[in-house]
Scaffold this motif. Sequence first.
Motif, PDB file in Angstrom:
ATOM      1  N   THR A 193      -5.126  -2.862   2.229  1.00  0.00           N
ATOM      2  CA  THR A 193      -3.712  -2.610   2.039  1.00  0.00           C
ATOM      3  C   THR A 193      -3.166  -3.432   3.552  1.00  0.00           C
ATOM      4  O   THR A 193      -3.574  -2.769   4.679  1.00  0.00           O
ATOM      5  CB  THR A 193      -3.343  -1.075   2.043  1.00  0.00           C
ATOM      6  OG1 THR A 193      -4.144  -0.576   0.929  1.00  0.00           O
ATOM      7  CG2 THR A 193      -1.921  -0.852   2.054  1.00  0.00           C
ATOM      8  N   ARG A 194      -1.975  -3.879   3.092  1.00  0.00           N
ATOM      9  CA  ARG A 194      -1.292  -4.299   4.528  1.00  0.00           C
ATOM     10  C   ARG A 194      -0.651  -3.504   4.955  1.00  0.00           C
ATOM     11  O   ARG A 194       0.118  -2.562   4.299  1.00  0.00           O
ATOM     12  CB  ARG A 194      -0.498  -5.620   4.220  1.00  0.00           C
ATOM     13  CG  ARG A 194      -1.220  -6.775   3.652  1.00  0.00           C
ATOM     14  CD  ARG A 194      -0.655  -8.088   3.255  1.00  0.00           C
ATOM     15  NE  ARG A 194       0.391  -7.953   2.185  1.00  0.00           N
ATOM     16  CZ  ARG A 194       1.269  -8.534   1.906  1.00  0.00           C
ATOM     17  NH1 ARG A 194       1.405  -9.647   2.216  1.00  0.00           N
ATOM     18  NH2 ARG A 194       1.698  -8.210   0.420  1.00  0.00           N
ATOM     19  N   PRO A 195      -0.087  -3.314   6.364  1.00  0.00           N
ATOM     20  CA  PRO A 195       0.722  -2.272   6.908  1.00  0.00           C
ATOM     21  C   PRO A 195       2.071  -2.891   6.885  1.00  0.00           C
ATOM     22  O   PRO A 195       2.465  -3.911   6.030  1.00  0.00           O
ATOM     23  CB  PRO A 195       0.343  -2.585   8.512  1.00  0.00           C
ATOM     24  CG  PRO A 195      -0.042  -3.919   8.570  1.00  0.00           C
ATOM     25  CD  PRO A 195      -0.750  -4.079   7.558  1.00  0.00           C
ATOM     26  N   ASN A 196       3.138  -1.757   6.948  1.00  0.00           N
ATOM     27  CA  ASN A 196       4.483  -2.181   6.830  1.00  0.00           C
ATOM     28  C   ASN A 196       5.204  -2.324   8.321  1.00  0.00           C
ATOM     29  O   ASN A 196       4.719  -1.870   9.139  1.00  0.00           O
ATOM     30  CB  ASN A 196       5.163  -1.056   6.054  1.00  0.00           C
ATOM     31  CG  ASN A 196       4.639  -0.811   4.693  1.00  0.00           C
ATOM     32  OD1 ASN A 196       4.578  -1.689   3.963  1.00  0.00           O
ATOM     33  ND2 ASN A 196       4.273   0.297   4.350  1.00  0.00           N
ATOM     34  N   ASP A 250       3.055  -5.485   4.184  1.00  0.00           N
ATOM     35  CA  ASP A 250       3.541  -5.521   2.754  1.00  0.00           C
ATOM     36  C   ASP A 250       5.094  -5.187   2.666  1.00  0.00           C
ATOM     37  O   ASP A 250       5.460  -6.183   1.526  1.00  0.00           O
ATOM     38  CB  ASP A 250       2.809  -3.999   2.294  1.00  0.00           C
ATOM     39  CG  ASP A 250       3.052  -3.850   0.813  1.00  0.00           C
ATOM     40  OD1 ASP A 250       3.076  -4.909   0.202  1.00  0.00           O
ATOM     41  OD2 ASP A 250       2.825  -2.718   0.272  1.00  0.00           O
ATOM     42  N   ASP A 287       5.582   6.786   6.750  1.00  0.00           N
ATOM     43  CA  ASP A 287       4.077   7.386   7.208  1.00  0.00           C
ATOM     44  C   ASP A 287       3.557   6.321   8.339  1.00  0.00           C
ATOM     45  O   ASP A 287       4.506   5.520   8.863  1.00  0.00           O
ATOM     46  CB  ASP A 287       3.111   7.509   6.144  1.00  0.00           C
ATOM     47  CG  ASP A 287       3.068   6.212   5.512  1.00  0.00           C
ATOM     48  OD1 ASP A 287       2.848   5.091   6.092  1.00  0.00           O
ATOM     49  OD2 ASP A 287       2.919   6.217   4.026  1.00  0.00           O
ATOM     50  N   GLU A 288       2.345   6.599   8.651  1.00  0.00           N
ATOM     51  CA  GLU A 288       1.598   5.750   9.704  1.00  0.00           C
ATOM     52  C   GLU A 288       1.249   4.369   9.399  1.00  0.00           C
ATOM     53  O   GLU A 288       0.909   3.642  10.294  1.00  0.00           O
ATOM     54  CB  GLU A 288       0.291   6.716  10.146  1.00  0.00           C
ATOM     55  CG  GLU A 288      -0.795   6.450   8.964  1.00  0.00           C
ATOM     56  CD  GLU A 288      -0.505   7.558   8.073  1.00  0.00           C
ATOM     57  OE1 GLU A 288      -1.436   7.547   7.022  1.00  0.00           O
ATOM     58  OE2 GLU A 288       0.683   8.098   8.065  1.00  0.00           O
ATOM     59  N   THR A 289       1.560   3.991   8.126  1.00  0.00           N
ATOM     60  CA  THR A 289       1.522   2.697   7.820  1.00  0.00           C
ATOM     61  C   THR A 289       2.447   1.704   8.378  1.00  0.00           C
ATOM     62  O   THR A 289       2.389   0.419   8.332  1.00  0.00           O
ATOM     63  CB  THR A 289       1.462   2.335   6.272  1.00  0.00           C
ATOM     64  OG1 THR A 289       2.581   2.603   5.828  1.00  0.00           O
ATOM     65  CG2 THR A 289       0.386   3.147   5.484  1.00  0.00           C
ATOM     66  N   TRP A 290       3.581   2.383   8.866  1.00  0.00           N
ATOM     67  CA  TRP A 290       4.801   1.802   9.619  1.00  0.00           C
ATOM     68  C   TRP A 290       4.511   1.166  11.007  1.00  0.00           C
ATOM     69  O   TRP A 290       4.391   2.274  11.747  1.00  0.00           O
ATOM     70  CB  TRP A 290       6.112   2.412   9.175  1.00  0.00           C
ATOM     71  CG  TRP A 290       6.588   2.237   7.723  1.00  0.00           C
ATOM     72  CD1 TRP A 290       6.152   2.988   6.743  1.00  0.00           C
ATOM     73  CD2 TRP A 290       7.488   1.239   7.181  1.00  0.00           C
ATOM     74  NE1 TRP A 290       6.851   2.530   5.516  1.00  0.00           N
ATOM     75  CE2 TRP A 290       7.433   1.443   6.075  1.00  0.00           C
ATOM     76  CE3 TRP A 290       8.039   0.092   7.627  1.00  0.00           C
ATOM     77  CZ2 TRP A 290       8.267   0.799   4.847  1.00  0.00           C
ATOM     78  CZ3 TRP A 290       8.761  -0.618   6.782  1.00  0.00           C
ATOM     79  CH2 TRP A 290       8.950  -0.299   5.614  1.00  0.00           C
ATOM     80  N   ARG A 291       4.634   0.000  11.100  1.00  0.00           N
ATOM     81  CA  ARG A 291       4.365  -0.451  12.796  1.00  0.00           C
ATOM     82  C   ARG A 291       6.000  -0.629  13.099  1.00  0.00           C
ATOM     83  O   ARG A 291       6.792  -1.206  12.323  1.00  0.00           O
ATOM     84  CB  ARG A 291       3.835  -1.625  12.756  1.00  0.00           C
ATOM     85  CG  ARG A 291       2.557  -1.912  12.017  1.00  0.00           C
ATOM     86  CD  ARG A 291       1.441  -0.996  12.924  1.00  0.00           C
ATOM     87  NE  ARG A 291       0.143  -1.451  12.539  1.00  0.00           N
ATOM     88  CZ  ARG A 291      -0.423  -0.626  11.589  1.00  0.00           C
ATOM     89  NH1 ARG A 291      -0.008   0.398  10.883  1.00  0.00           N
ATOM     90  NH2 ARG A 291      -1.837  -0.998  11.322  1.00  0.00           N
TER      91      ARG A 291
END
Length: 302
Positions: free
Chosen positions: A2-5, A130, A225-229
Amino acid sequence: MTRPNLLLCFDAFGTLFRPRRSPALQYAEIARLCGITGFSDDELQSSLLAAIKEEARLNPNYGKSTGLGATRWWTNVIHKTFTPLIKKDQVLPKDLAPRLLHRFSSHEGYEAEPNLTSSLKALRSQRRFDNIVIGVITNSDDRVPSVLSSFGLNVSPLRYGMEVKEPPSTLASRHYDIDFHCMSYDVGVEKPDKLIFTAAERMLARVLSLRDGKSHIDANEADVDETWRKVYVGDDYAKDVVGAVNAGWNPVLFGTTEQAPGNVPRLEDYPGRTLDDMFREHAVTRVDSLQNLAKWFVGGVN
């Protein structure tokens, strides 16, 4: 995998655009075109600074704090600037304030950073993330969106604390170069206060709610969530870098500046490094241009 956002936000003045000439010189030009003469540029500069200082004391936050509003605030500044420079029996030209207000709401008063439009569009084409949401966080009044629109950018009407007339489905169907604005005028605090960065995170939630097709926009329901940079790009070390770090964001210092410590690494010197690589090794990094920033996000700077 899964790629980050990515939530990528920019400062406005000095990063996305800058005055074509000093504001005082532009004030002088318009004033003379309106028939006001007999003053020097130095006199105007001094009077302008004094007028801004007095108006900020009387009506903080560009007049938002007292209900005056930015347009009336700047009109007062213009009148207070030029009244001491004309003869007692003269009156200020009626078109002076409207002409200056128009100039500093568009490309007439400002020039875009080179490759602004192409760089933002290139960022949208990257494949490292993503999803990408692009915003503006700036210490400014409410003219920033109109300035950016005047450069040909497709700017979303979403502003912190402001409702928009368009239905959520209409907003969600459009493709914007800039997804939202967080201006100190709307938020009520300025960088480096971390609350203005928190406001941007709430705007991210709002954008995601729209993309999810929700007719009722509730930031608390959005999936942030934590997937967001969270990355912030700005040219002022004390306000932009320090503010971003204190808010838990990754800062990128824009352009060349004497404010920064000499050991801040340049993105251009690290081709092929990913976002996580850079910020794992360095608390802050810098970039020379928007074009190179876009190249780095898309696939690395050559």
